[in-house]
Design an enzyme around this catalytic site. Structure first.
Site, PDB file in Angstrom:
ATOM      1  CD  GLU A  95      -2.865   0.856   2.550  1.00 26.45           C
ATOM      2  OE1 GLU A  95      -3.295  -0.285   2.845  1.00 26.45           O
ATOM      3  OE2 GLU A  95      -3.150   1.873   3.188  1.00 26.45           O
ATOM      4  CG  ASP A  97      -1.719   4.566   2.838  1.00 29.05           C
ATOM      5  OD1 ASP A  97      -2.485   4.117   1.994  1.00 29.05           O
ATOM      6  OD2 ASP A  97      -1.419   3.972   3.892  1.00 29.05           O
ATOM      7  CD  GLU A  99      -4.625   7.489   5.752  1.00 26.48           C
ATOM      8  OE1 GLU A  99      -4.623   7.953   6.908  1.00 26.48           O
ATOM      9  OE2 GLU A  99      -4.894   6.313   5.495  1.00 26.48           O
ATOM     10  CG  HIS A 112      -0.829   9.941   7.902  1.00 27.25           C
ATOM     11  ND1 HIS A 112      -0.402   9.852   9.202  1.00 27.25           N
ATOM     12  CD2 HIS A 112      -0.961   8.669   7.460  1.00 27.25           C
ATOM     13  CE1 HIS A 112      -0.280   8.571   9.546  1.00 27.25           C
ATOM     14  NE2 HIS A 112      -0.616   7.839   8.507  1.00 27.25           N
ATOM     15  CB  THR A 113       3.153   9.833   3.320  1.00 28.54           C
ATOM     16  OG1 THR A 113       4.311  10.033   4.134  1.00 28.54           O
ATOM     17  CG2 THR A 113       2.781  11.147   2.660  1.00 28.54           C
ATOM     18  CD  GLU A 124       2.883   5.170  10.787  1.00 31.31           C
ATOM     19  OE1 GLU A 124       4.069   5.057  11.182  1.00 31.31           O
ATOM     20  OE2 GLU A 124       2.001   4.319  11.015  1.00 31.31           O
ATOM     21  CG  ASP A 188     -11.313   7.036  15.872  1.00 35.41           C
ATOM     22  OD1 ASP A 188     -11.299   7.646  14.778  1.00 35.41           O
ATOM     23  OD2 ASP A 188     -11.148   5.803  15.953  1.00 35.41           O
ATOM     24  CD1 TRP A 189      -8.331   7.521  13.614  1.00 35.32           C
ATOM     25  CD2 TRP A 189      -6.551   8.564  12.759  1.00 35.32           C
ATOM     26  NE1 TRP A 189      -8.348   7.331  12.248  1.00 35.32           N
ATOM     27  CE2 TRP A 189      -7.265   7.949  11.707  1.00 35.32           C
ATOM     28  CE3 TRP A 189      -5.374   9.274  12.453  1.00 35.32           C
ATOM     29  CZ2 TRP A 189      -6.857   8.031  10.374  1.00 35.32           C
ATOM     30  CZ3 TRP A 189      -4.975   9.348  11.122  1.00 35.32           C
ATOM     31  CH2 TRP A 189      -5.717   8.728  10.104  1.00 35.32           C
ATOM     32  NE  ARG A 266       5.528   3.836  15.355  1.00 31.76           N
ATOM     33  CZ  ARG A 266       5.164   4.218  14.141  1.00 31.76           C
ATOM     34  NH1 ARG A 266       5.459   5.440  13.718  1.00 31.76           N
ATOM     35  NH2 ARG A 266       4.515   3.396  13.362  1.00 31.76           N
TER      36      ARG A 266
END
Ligand SMILES: *[C@@H]1O[C@H](CO)[C@@H](O)[C@H](O)[C@H]1NC(C)=O
Ligand SMILES: *[C@@H]1O[C@H](CO)[C@@H](O)[C@H](O)[C@H]1NC(C)=O
Length: 280
Positions: A95, A97, A99, A112-113, A124, A188-189, A266
């Site tokens: 995928e 993305d 966004e 956002h990628t 991300e 929600d996010w 993270r």
């Protein structure tokens, strides 16, 4: 590489720059909230309490350059997400993305990628844009060839994901992908991490699309058939192109707000391998 590139005499593709979106796109969900307007030159996606909406490309690709002009939801778009992405099917899917995370009036969208290969994402990178993406149409391009994936905004490369498969990082190159786009609710996010809720009194929310173009290798029944034009870019990378790299540096230095390769909280045990292989 186990790919078969066929483009014999019967190959009749051309780079498709057409205004008739119906030739390339199907509205795939949303019960009438997605519509083609102006003789199919303009596509509108809608979102209200009942549902969002989405479309998909008629073609599937195995390497492609897909581009569209998009105008995002204006005003208070907090809690809305507009997507534009390539994806394959199945569990170990690939995928790529884009966004767009909406915001309250006057506050910036986040672009956002992400890149998934063989089902693994977590890659991300996020950006602010250097313009108001709701005031006018801007061009968003996914460039996916054998050497790298590049995300472009108005022809400026903002992110590159290189093919380091020879060094052990899987790269999307074995599964065909289709283009999808949607407008949906993610309060929600999406906005300030979920703090800003969607304001349904502003509904219906609307995003607009036009001037789709696709080029590359089209996937039919297990075979990949590439346009003659794609020969010029299918194997290209921009390792030696100073102009493109300096544009990307400009975008990242000034507008990048999150990079997974710098998120030590993270990844306390160390970053994903590709983070160590990018050398600029
Ligand atoms: C929304 O605006 C706030 C305040 O400027 C900002 O911190 C945030 O990054 C913006 N974007 C999103 C999608 O939350
Ligand atoms: C449509 O996009 C192409 C590039 O993909 C560009 O050359 C052309 O000018 C665009 N047309 C319009 C009407 O914006």
């Amino acid at each position: 590489m186990k790919l078969l590139f066929i483009c014999a005499v019967f190959c009749s593709f051309h780079v498709s720059l057409a205004n008739d979106l119906f030739k390339f796109i199907d509205i795939s969900w949303g019960d009438g909230r997605g519509q083609m307007l102006n003789n199919n030159e303009l596509l509108m996606l809608g979102l209200d309490r009942g549902s969002g909406s989405g479309f998909q490309s008629k073609n599937e690709y195995l390497f492609a350059k897909v581009q569209m002009h998009i105008k995002l939801v204006p005003g208070n778009s907090a809690g809305t997400v507009t997507t534009f992405f390539l994806t394959s099917k199945g569990e170990y899917h690939d995928e790529i993305d884009f966004e767009f995370l909406g915001n309250t009036s006057g506050n910036p969208y986040i672009l956002h990628t992400n890149v998934f290969s063989q089902g693994v994402g977590n890659r991300e990178m996020q950006f602010y844009l250097w313009f108001d993406p709701t005031a006018d149409f801007h061009t968003y391009t996914i460039f996916w060839n054998t050497q790298h994936i590049v995300f472009y905004v108005d022809e400026i490369p903002i992110r590159e994901f290189k093919n380091f498969e020879d060094k052990g990082v899987s790269f999307p190159q074995y599964q065909a992908m289709r283009l999808h786009s949607s407008l949906w609710e993610a309060d929600d996010w999406a906005t300030r991490g979920g703090l800003e809720k969607i304001d349904w009194s502003q509904a219906p929310f609307r995003a607009y699309y036009k001037n789709f173009s696709e080029d590359g290798c089209f996937w039919f029944n297990g075979y990949s058939s590439c346009t003659p034009n794609s020969n010029s870019w299918l194997w290209a990378n921009f390792d030696y192109e100073y102009a493109k790299k300096s544009q990307m540096k400009w975008a990242q230095d000034n507008y990048m707000i999150y990079n997974y390769c710098q998120d030590t909280k993270r990844f306390p045990q160390g970053f994903p391998l590709e983070c160590y292989l990018n050398t600029y």
